[in-house]
Design a protein around this motif. Structure first.
Motif, short mmCIF file in Angstrom:
data_model
loop_
_atom_site.label_atom_id
_atom_site.label_comp_id
_atom_site.label_asym_id
_atom_site.label_seq_id
_atom_site.Cartn_x
_atom_site.Cartn_y
_atom_site.Cartn_z
N ARG A 70 45.41 44.67 33.11
CA ARG A 70 45.80 43.38 32.55
C ARG A 70 44.94 42.26 33.11
NH1 ARG A 70 47.04 42.28 28.02
NH2 ARG A 70 47.46 40.07 27.83
N TYR A 71 44.66 42.32 34.41
CA TYR A 71 43.79 41.31 35.01
C TYR A 71 42.38 41.38 34.43
CZ TYR A 71 46.83 39.35 38.65
OH TYR A 71 47.81 38.67 39.32
N LYS A 96 38.36 38.90 30.67
CA LYS A 96 37.64 38.95 29.40
C LYS A 96 38.03 37.76 28.52
CE LYS A 96 37.13 43.00 27.58
NZ LYS A 96 37.38 44.27 26.83
N LEU A 97 39.31 37.37 28.58
CA LEU A 97 39.78 36.21 27.83
C LEU A 97 39.05 34.95 28.28
CD1 LEU A 97 42.00 35.44 25.71
CD2 LEU A 97 43.44 34.84 27.66
N LYS A 98 38.89 34.79 29.58
CA LYS A 98 38.14 33.65 30.10
C LYS A 98 36.70 33.69 29.62
CE LYS A 98 40.89 33.41 34.40
NZ LYS A 98 41.30 32.01 34.53
N ASP A 99 36.14 34.89 29.56
CA ASP A 99 34.76 35.05 29.12
C ASP A 99 34.61 34.65 27.65
OD1 ASP A 99 32.13 35.79 30.01
OD2 ASP A 99 32.26 37.52 28.67
N TYR A 100 35.60 35.01 26.82
CA TYR A 100 35.56 34.62 25.41
C TYR A 100 35.56 33.10 25.27
CZ TYR A 100 36.56 39.45 24.03
OH TYR A 100 36.50 40.81 23.84
N GLU A 101 36.38 32.45 26.08
CA GLU A 101 36.40 30.99 26.00
C GLU A 101 35.06 30.40 26.39
OE1 GLU A 101 38.90 27.06 27.50
OE2 GLU A 101 39.26 28.99 28.47
N SER A 102 34.43 30.94 27.42
CA SER A 102 33.15 30.40 27.89
C SER A 102 32.05 30.54 26.84
CB SER A 102 32.72 31.11 29.18
OG SER A 102 32.24 32.42 28.91
N SER A 107 47.76 50.35 38.16
CA SER A 107 46.62 50.45 37.24
C SER A 107 46.85 49.59 36.00
CB SER A 107 46.40 51.91 36.82
OG SER A 107 46.03 52.69 37.93
N GLU A 108 48.10 49.52 35.55
CA GLU A 108 48.41 48.72 34.37
C GLU A 108 48.16 47.24 34.63
OE1 GLU A 108 52.04 48.03 31.14
OE2 GLU A 108 52.36 49.26 32.92
N ILE A 109 48.58 46.74 35.80
CA ILE A 109 48.36 45.33 36.12
C ILE A 109 46.87 45.08 36.33
CG2 ILE A 109 48.76 43.52 37.83
CD1 ILE A 109 51.57 44.51 38.16
#
Length: 493
Positions: A216-217, A222-228, A211-213
């Motif tokens: 993390r994924y 979400k990080l990719k979404d922020y960049e977009s 569940s932790e990994i």
């Protein structure tokens, strides 16, 4: 107590790396073997490329971001962690980072495909390869000019898409080659996100990941979404949606630094004078002032303020730098970075002098230089290794030196706001190593002489007459035919 033991050593062959893997199998080590891993910069069909970026990222036991570049055909790092996985960041072509949760006790070999994209292979658990290489599989068919759609949406490729009519009107061929409509890029990224979510959910259902990994994924998506959203987001308060995710518990992940970079991007768009700068230099003093009252946890706040301080040190006066260093110390209690910045820019130096050092490190100053060359016309070239127009003037400058060889004219080259290593490399490349009067300015921030000259932009050329007086504060550049005419005027006096 958490700690990471980093061991760098030459691996003679893959077999020796595998032997170490057997020894580490039952421990908490994560052995990472680099097999001919020499990533190269990616260039789009139109010729676009990015500045060099670190190739490997990880964090140490206190959350310090570590950068590494394998420099052998077979290289190895050994990571020790009390967590059941450790996040490693790998760069692709200087365009984008991907982050991998490496399982405790595993040994991973990292190689590259034909396009230099990272490929991971587990020694002990081949089943892990499915999620180690998840992004490699998902990006197939969802890239433009070789990079992910989110990278295109978050950078200059989105700007190309938004201004394509102007680009076509001017027939800027290289930009047209890289063009892709915004709706196509967005559709490509939406499809990627759906497949990504379905894939990690499937991994969790199969109990392939914890569940932790899984969480993390989700964070990495979400990080990719922020960049977009960076180039397309019109909400100047969007940074507020990110603030609840700023927490010291994420310090151990290298991807958290990228998250903080995106946060600063959106925060800067909130500051009106920065938002309206039309691509000009950001005033990081304002960013620092915006961050100062925020109640973030201490380590995260310090990372954010460090970024501001480094930018302020690069772009503002000694007075501003010292002022903000004092503020930084008051907030963070950290003196290491301020001491480093003060040393880097020689802020304690005599402000009445323009301090210099030659290629061998021997110190001098402008006054000594003027006295030594009394009776000669002095043509001074302010330049830097990073300044393209400065470098373009070097061939004409060499011709100008040859023209006045044996005459009472001295050519002086002063590197302004340059890194010593980059300056020395450029000196060799431009044939200046044999020029006697070739120096690096060591107090560019606090010299009153530069302040009087109002030296802000380079290249800049000035002329001293035979008595050591400044007679031209904006002399013609070497490629200008008037350069020789102007020098001749003072040579005859």
């Amino acid at each position: 107590m958490k700690y990471i033991c980093i061991v760098f050593f030459l691996v003679i062959s893959i077999s020796s790396c595998r032997q170490q893997a057997i020894n580490e199998k039952c421990g908490k080590n994560i052995v990472v073997c680099f097999n001919h891993y020499h990533p190269k910069p990616h260039r789009t069909p139109g010729g676009m490329r990015h500045v060099p970026m670190p190739k490997v990222l990880y964090t140490d036991s206190i959350g310090t971001l570590m950068e590494y570049m394998p420099d052998k055909d077979f290289d190895t790092i050994t990571l020790y962690s009390t967590e059941h996985f450790k996040e490693l960041g790998l760069n692709y072509g200087d365009f984008e980072f991907n982050y991998y949760p490496l399982m405790q006790g595993d040994t991973i070999t990292i190689s590259m495909d034909s396009l230099n994209y990272p490929i991971l292979s587990s020694k002990h658990h081949p089943e892990y390869n499915r999620f180690y290489n998840m992004n490699y599989e998902l990006r197939k068919g969802k890239t433009h000019v070789g990079v992910e759609a989110k990278t295109c949406l978050g950078g200059s490729l989105a700007h190309i898409a938004k201004t394509i009519d102007i680009i076509r009107a001017n027939n800027w061929t290289s930009l047209i080659i890289d063009y892709c409509p915004l709706d196509s890029l967005q559709s490509m990224f939406d499809s990627y996100k759906k497949n990504y979510t379905d894939t990690i959910n499937s991994f969790k259902e199969q109990q392939l990941i914890s569940s932790e990994i899984h969480d993390r994924y989700q964070y990495l998506l979400k990080l990719k979404d922020y960049e977009s959203r960076r180039m397309l987001n019109e909400d100047t308060a969007f940074y507020r949606q990110m603030e609840p995710e700023i927490a010291d518990k994420y310090i151990r992940y290298p991807s958290y630094r990228e998250f903080l970079d995106y946060y600063l991007w959106f925060l800067n768009q909130h500051i009106p004078t920065i938002r309206k700068s039309q691509g000009g230099s950001k005033d990081w003093r304002q960013t620092f002032d915006e961050l100062s009252p925020k109640t973030f946890q201490p380590k995260s706040k310090q990372i954010l303020l460090e970024r501001c301080i480094k930018e302020i040190g690069e772009n503002f006066s000694a007075q501003d730098v010292n002022s903000y260093l004092d503020k930084y110390i008051h907030i963070t209690q950290d003196t290491l970075l301020p001491n480093k910045i003060r040393d880097q820019y020689n802020l304690s130096a005599d402000a009445n002098q323009l301090l210099l050092k030659d290629i061998h490190g021997k110190p001098t100053n402008l006054n000594i230089l003027l006295k030594k060359n009394r009776g000669k016309v002095i043509y001074v070239d302010f330049w830097a290794s990073w300044c393209v127009p400065c470098r373009e003037e070097m061939p004409p400058s060499a011709k100008l030196r040859e023209l006045y060889k044996g005459k009472d004219v001295v050519f002086v080259y002063l590197a302004f706001k340059d890194q010593e290593s980059s300056w020395k490399k450029a000196v060799e490349q431009e044939g200046l190593s044999e020029v006697p009067d070739n120096f690096l300015i060591t107090n560019p921030k606090n010299s009153k002489i530069l302040e009087k000259l109002k030296l802000e932009l380079i290249p800049r050329y000035i002329i001293f007459d035979k008595q050591g007086n400044i007679v031209e504060v904006n002399a013609p550049r070497p490629s200008d035919q008037q350069a020789a005419t102007t020098i001749d005027k003072y040579l005859k006096q």
